[in-house]
Design an enzyme around this catalytic site. Structure first.
Site, PDB file in Angstrom:
ATOM      1  N   ARG A 278      30.842  34.839  27.058  1.00 13.65           N
ATOM      2  CA  ARG A 278      30.428  33.975  28.179  1.00 13.65           C
ATOM      3  C   ARG A 278      28.921  33.705  28.172  1.00 13.65           C
ATOM      4  O   ARG A 278      28.295  33.586  29.218  1.00 13.65           O
ATOM      5  CB  ARG A 278      30.862  34.570  29.526  1.00 13.65           C
ATOM      6  CG  ARG A 278      32.364  34.792  29.641  1.00 13.65           C
ATOM      7  CD  ARG A 278      33.149  33.503  29.505  1.00 13.65           C
ATOM      8  NE  ARG A 278      34.582  33.732  29.566  1.00 13.65           N
ATOM      9  CZ  ARG A 278      35.384  33.843  28.490  1.00 13.65           C
ATOM     10  NH1 ARG A 278      34.859  33.718  27.272  1.00 13.65           N
ATOM     11  NH2 ARG A 278      36.668  34.059  28.621  1.00 13.65           N
TER      12      ARG A 278
ATOM     13  N   SER B 189      38.298  32.392  36.944  1.00  9.64           N
ATOM     14  CA  SER B 189      38.114  33.831  36.824  1.00  9.64           C
ATOM     15  C   SER B 189      36.729  34.219  37.335  1.00  9.64           C
ATOM     16  O   SER B 189      35.724  33.721  36.848  1.00  9.64           O
ATOM     17  CB  SER B 189      38.279  34.252  35.358  1.00  9.64           C
ATOM     18  OG  SER B 189      38.155  35.638  35.214  1.00  9.64           O
TER      19      SER B 189
ATOM     20  N   GLU C 240      31.533  36.398  36.133  1.00  7.53           N
ATOM     21  CA  GLU C 240      31.649  35.363  35.110  1.00  7.53           C
ATOM     22  C   GLU C 240      31.283  34.014  35.714  1.00  7.53           C
ATOM     23  O   GLU C 240      30.658  33.178  35.061  1.00  7.53           O
ATOM     24  CB  GLU C 240      33.074  35.310  34.569  1.00  7.53           C
ATOM     25  CG  GLU C 240      33.334  34.186  33.581  1.00  7.53           C
ATOM     26  CD  GLU C 240      34.722  34.258  32.974  1.00  7.53           C
ATOM     27  OE1 GLU C 240      35.356  33.186  32.868  1.00  7.53           O
ATOM     28  OE2 GLU C 240      35.175  35.348  32.625  1.00  7.53           O
TER      29      GLU C 240
END
Length: 307
Positions: free
Chosen positions: A170, A220, A290
């Site tokens: 990420r 998410s 995230e």
């Protein structure tokens, strides 16, 4: 300092624009100025004008994995829905930053190209996906990425190779250098169109069965901690279904927070902090977000480009 929109009369701007109209969570305060450039030239003009006038720039992409705080964003916010061209050249697919990853995977399938099926259901833009090395079902952007055109803060456009992007979980170098992704090129392989479509259909069915797509959400919320899965940790902590304001830990997938009743960004933030605090207390695990969180808690004063 406010962005001088009068200096760029041919570009579309909206002042004091509610960003909740653009985020997938349907939350967030107002942008001082929201810009909708149609060409690279217009984008460069906005960046140069902001720099010359010491105005902060924020790019929000498709706003799918994003929380904008209730105080909104000072300076000029750039959104790129007009940058949506997708081209196939041999085994390569080049998509502008505002094109969706979903449309990019569809273009690849129609051309009989395999390697990006994992992203068939990711709701973000190409720019956002490259920015955060988006991933799903065992695949990440880094696996298919060849290069990206990036507008740097000095107003120059530069091509970044895979190696220069410094991809990790990420993460990409764009998160550090303040650049704006203009386009991304993906190196794929020839494949069978029906098999590619079958895999995309399988992953999308899996997504529909497991994720709360019926509610607004930011996707998410947390990064996966080493050796664990976030959803089961949240369930073990007794927080699945927990509600703060209009935001709820999803009953379908505990790794998601959904907007069930006119939630605010503050509701989201309070719930995120509660989850982090509880998981730390119960399991001694630090959950990292995230989702990208930007903006001001309250609208106070101006923020300079150097702050």
């Amino acid at each position: 300092m406010n962005f001088p929109t009068d200096k760029l009369p041919n570009i579309e701007f909206k002042n004091d624009e509610p960003l909740s109209k653009y985020t997938f969570t349907k939350t967030g305060g107002n942008a001082d100025t929201l810009a909708f450039p149609k060409t690279r030239e217009e984008l460069v003009q906005i960046v140069n004008t902001a720099r010359e006038n010491n105005v902060k720039i924020t790019i929000i992409g498709n706003a799918s994995n994003l929380i904008i705080k209730d105080g909104g964003i000072r300076g000029v916010v750039i959104i790129l829905p007009n940058f949506n061209k997708i081209e196939v050249n041999g085994n390569q697919v080049t998509a502008e930053a505002g094109a969706t990853i979903i449309d990019t995977t569809i273009a690849a399938q129609k051309a009989g190209l395999t390697g990006i099926e994992f992203a068939a259901g990711i709701p973000g833009s190409v720019g956002g996906a490259v920015f955060m090395n988006a991933g799903a079902y065992g695949g990440e952007i880094t696996n298919a990425f060849l290069s990206a055109e990036v507008l740097l803060p000095d107003g120059k456009i530069r091509t970044f190779t895979h190696e220069q992007m410094d991809f990790s979980y990420r993460h990409s170098v764009i998160q550090e250098n303040g650049g704006i992704v203009i386009s991304g090129t993906f190196q794929l392989k020839p494949g069978d169109k029906e098999q590619i479509q079958d895999e995309m259909d399988r992953l999308n069915a899996l997504r529909r069965s497991k994720q709360p797509l019926e509610y607004p959400s930011c996707g998410s919320v947390f990064k996966r901690p080493t050796g664990h899965f976030t959803g089961p940790l949240i369930i073990k902590a007794g927080l699945q279904g927990h509600i703060i304001g209009g935001a709820q830990v999803s009953m379908k997938h505990a790794g998601f927070i959904v907007n069930i009743n006119h939630a605010t960004a503050t509701d989201y933030m309070d719930l995120i902090h509660l989850i982090q605090k509880t998981i730390k207390k119960d399991f001694d695990i630090d959950l990292q977000t995230e989702v990208r969180i930007i903006g001001d808690d309250t609208k106070v004063g101006e923020v300079s480009a150097n702050s």
